[in-house]
Scaffold this motif. Structure first.
Motif, PDB file in Angstrom:
ATOM      1  N   TYR A  91       0.836  -1.203   0.000  1.00 17.26           N
ATOM      2  CA  TYR A  91       0.000   0.000   0.000  1.00 17.26           C
ATOM      3  C   TYR A  91       0.876   1.260   0.000  1.00 17.26           C
ATOM      4  O   TYR A  91       0.662   2.174  -0.789  1.00 17.26           O
ATOM      5  N   PHE A  92       1.855   1.288   0.879  1.00 17.76           N
ATOM      6  CA  PHE A  92       2.735   2.451   0.953  1.00 17.76           C
ATOM      7  C   PHE A  92       3.557   2.595  -0.328  1.00 17.76           C
ATOM      8  O   PHE A  92       3.737   3.703  -0.836  1.00 17.76           O
ATOM      9  N   GLN A  93       4.047   1.493  -0.862  1.00 16.10           N
ATOM     10  CA  GLN A  93       4.819   1.550  -2.101  1.00 16.10           C
ATOM     11  C   GLN A  93       3.969   2.082  -3.251  1.00 16.10           C
ATOM     12  O   GLN A  93       4.407   2.960  -4.002  1.00 16.10           O
ATOM     13  N   ASP A  94       2.767   1.563  -3.390  1.00 17.35           N
ATOM     14  CA  ASP A  94       1.874   2.028  -4.460  1.00 17.35           C
ATOM     15  C   ASP A  94       1.530   3.503  -4.296  1.00 17.35           C
ATOM     16  O   ASP A  94       1.509   4.257  -5.273  1.00 17.35           O
ATOM     17  N   ALA A  95       1.251   3.907  -3.075  1.00 19.46           N
ATOM     18  CA  ALA A  95       0.909   5.310  -2.831  1.00 19.46           C
ATOM     19  C   ALA A  95       2.075   6.225  -3.198  1.00 19.46           C
ATOM     20  O   ALA A  95       1.878   7.281  -3.815  1.00 19.46           O
ATOM     21  N   LEU A  96       3.284   5.822  -2.842  1.00 19.28           N
ATOM     22  CA  LEU A  96       4.460   6.646  -3.157  1.00 19.28           C
ATOM     23  C   LEU A  96       4.698   6.752  -4.649  1.00 19.28           C
ATOM     24  O   LEU A  96       5.097   7.816  -5.147  1.00 19.28           O
ATOM     25  N   LEU A  97       4.453   5.685  -5.369  1.00 22.51           N
ATOM     26  CA  LEU A  97       4.715   5.683  -6.809  1.00 22.51           C
ATOM     27  C   LEU A  97       3.553   6.222  -7.637  1.00 22.51           C
ATOM     28  O   LEU A  97       3.763   6.910  -8.641  1.00 22.51           O
ATOM     29  N   LYS A  98       2.332   5.935  -7.215  1.00 26.20           N
ATOM     30  CA  LYS A  98       1.168   6.267  -8.037  1.00 26.20           C
ATOM     31  C   LYS A  98       0.425   7.524  -7.608  1.00 26.20           C
ATOM     32  O   LYS A  98      -0.274   8.135  -8.411  1.00 26.20           O
ATOM     33  N   ASN A  99       0.549   7.906  -6.352  1.00 28.42           N
ATOM     34  CA  ASN A  99      -0.172   9.075  -5.862  1.00 28.42           C
ATOM     35  C   ASN A  99       0.660   9.849  -4.848  1.00 28.42           C
ATOM     36  O   ASN A  99       0.247  10.034  -3.697  1.00 28.42           O
ATOM     37  N   PRO A 100       1.841  10.305  -5.258  1.00 32.68           N
ATOM     38  CA  PRO A 100       2.718  10.988  -4.306  1.00 32.68           C
ATOM     39  C   PRO A 100       2.137  12.283  -3.750  1.00 32.68           C
ATOM     40  O   PRO A 100       2.479  12.683  -2.646  1.00 32.68           O
ATOM     41  N   GLY A 101       1.235  12.917  -4.487  1.00 33.60           N
ATOM     42  CA  GLY A 101       0.625  14.149  -3.985  1.00 33.60           C
ATOM     43  C   GLY A 101      -0.141  13.930  -2.696  1.00 33.60           C
ATOM     44  O   GLY A 101      -0.079  14.740  -1.770  1.00 33.60           O
ATOM     45  N   LEU A 102      -0.868  12.819  -2.615  1.00 32.95           N
ATOM     46  CA  LEU A 102      -1.615  12.534  -1.388  1.00 32.95           C
ATOM     47  C   LEU A 102      -0.686  12.175  -0.238  1.00 32.95           C
ATOM     48  O   LEU A 102      -0.952  12.527   0.912  1.00 32.95           O
ATOM     49  N   ILE A 103       0.405  11.496  -0.539  1.00 30.34           N
ATOM     50  CA  ILE A 103       1.387  11.188   0.512  1.00 30.34           C
ATOM     51  C   ILE A 103       2.051  12.482   0.986  1.00 30.34           C
ATOM     52  O   ILE A 103       2.227  12.688   2.191  1.00 30.34           O
ATOM     53  N   LYS A 104       2.389  13.357   0.067  1.00 28.75           N
ATOM     54  CA  LYS A 104       2.960  14.651   0.460  1.00 28.75           C
ATOM     55  C   LYS A 104       1.988  15.421   1.344  1.00 28.75           C
ATOM     56  O   LYS A 104       2.389  16.090   2.292  1.00 28.75           O
ATOM     57  N   ASN A 176      16.331   9.084  -6.491  1.00 35.28           N
ATOM     58  CA  ASN A 176      15.668   8.101  -7.332  1.00 35.28           C
ATOM     59  C   ASN A 176      14.614   7.379  -6.499  1.00 35.28           C
ATOM     60  O   ASN A 176      14.882   6.344  -5.899  1.00 35.28           O
ATOM     61  N   GLN A 177      13.418   7.926  -6.485  1.00 35.83           N
ATOM     62  CA  GLN A 177      12.351   7.385  -5.654  1.00 35.83           C
ATOM     63  C   GLN A 177      11.961   5.968  -6.057  1.00 35.83           C
ATOM     64  O   GLN A 177      11.645   5.149  -5.203  1.00 35.83           O
ATOM     65  N   LYS A 178      11.986   5.670  -7.334  1.00 37.01           N
ATOM     66  CA  LYS A 178      11.578   4.336  -7.790  1.00 37.01           C
ATOM     67  C   LYS A 178      12.501   3.259  -7.229  1.00 37.01           C
ATOM     68  O   LYS A 178      12.054   2.178  -6.881  1.00 37.01           O
ATOM     69  N   ASP A 179      13.795   3.550  -7.145  1.00 40.00           N
ATOM     70  CA  ASP A 179      14.722   2.592  -6.543  1.00 40.00           C
ATOM     71  C   ASP A 179      14.561   2.552  -5.021  1.00 40.00           C
ATOM     72  O   ASP A 179      14.594   1.492  -4.410  1.00 40.00           O
ATOM     73  N   ALA A 180      14.378   3.717  -4.421  1.00 37.22           N
ATOM     74  CA  ALA A 180      14.298   3.813  -2.957  1.00 37.22           C
ATOM     75  C   ALA A 180      13.040   3.158  -2.397  1.00 37.22           C
ATOM     76  O   ALA A 180      13.045   2.685  -1.260  1.00 37.22           O
ATOM     77  N   VAL A 181      11.961   3.098  -3.173  1.00 31.02           N
ATOM     78  CA  VAL A 181      10.707   2.556  -2.664  1.00 31.02           C
ATOM     79  C   VAL A 181      10.853   1.093  -2.237  1.00 31.02           C
ATOM     80  O   VAL A 181      10.140   0.619  -1.351  1.00 31.02           O
ATOM     81  N   GLY A 182      11.817   0.391  -2.801  1.00 30.90           N
ATOM     82  CA  GLY A 182      12.067  -0.992  -2.406  1.00 30.90           C
ATOM     83  C   GLY A 182      12.530  -1.125  -0.971  1.00 30.90           C
ATOM     84  O   GLY A 182      12.387  -2.195  -0.360  1.00 30.90           O
TER      85      GLY A 182
END
Length: 192
Positions: A91-104, A176-182
């Motif tokens: 859930y957190f990974q998807d939110a960070l990658l797909k909807n970062p505005g809401l996480i921000k 590089n957020q895509k790498d860091a999300v792991g």
């Protein structure tokens, strides 16, 4: 009939506020920006929400309900504590990658709550409710099957949420957020 129109306008303003705040941040958004986004006059924003603070409280409530429902839906997908943990991390990974505005926005709201008593209570409630979901769906199962060095499921739930939240901030700031999300996946090792 007027009630439906009022609810419609109120929701329209609230949705516009969410859109504006998620793209610009709370401090950079004016009530005029929100009124323009909603396609209403500024006096309507003031009518429904009194001021920016009142509107922001409305945003917090809507987003808290949204986050909690999504997290619970994810947790319900797993059968074991390990699967539920994996879904929570996903859930957190998807939110960070797909909807970062809401996480921000969640980070922005949390920052505001540190300085404002008005915002503190709804954010405290969001974190308490999130922790309660982790405790209910993951930690209670784990505490029955694994030795947790006398830490209560409640404490372990707070630590888990803190690790997810803190690591998410780090990811948002990474080059590089895509790498860091792991890196969120490593939290599952901690929970085991």
């Amino acid at each position: 009939m007027n009630d439906k129109k009022e609810i419609g306008q109120s929701e329209k303003i609230l949705n516009a506020a969410i859109q504006c705040i998620s793209t610009k941040g709370y401090a950079s958004v004016s009530l005029r920006d929100i009124a323009d986004e909603a396609g209403v006059v500024l006096s309507q924003v003031n009518y429904y929400y009194k001021n920016k603070e009142g509107l922001f409280i409305g945003v917090i409530r809507v987003l808290a309900q949204h986050y909690l429902q999504e997290i619970e839906d994810k947790l319900k997908q797993g059968k074991s504590a390990d699967e539920k943990t994996a879904y929570l991390i996903e859930y957190f990974q998807d939110a960070l990658l797909k909807n970062p505005g809401l996480i921000k926005m969640l980070f922005d709201m949390t920052s505001m709550a540190l300085w404002s008593d008005t915002f503190k209570e709804p954010l405290r409630q969001l974190f308490d409710d999130s922790t309660a979901l982790i405790e209910e769906y993951i930690m209670k199962d784990l505490s029955q099957t694994r030795d947790r060095d006398n830490y209560s499921p409640s404490i372990l739930s707070r630590i888990t949420l803190g690790a997810l939240f803190g690591t998410s901030i780090h990811i948002m700031l990474a080059k590089n957020q895509k790498d860091a999300v792991g890196s969120l996946s490593a939290i599952q090792v901690f929970i085991k």
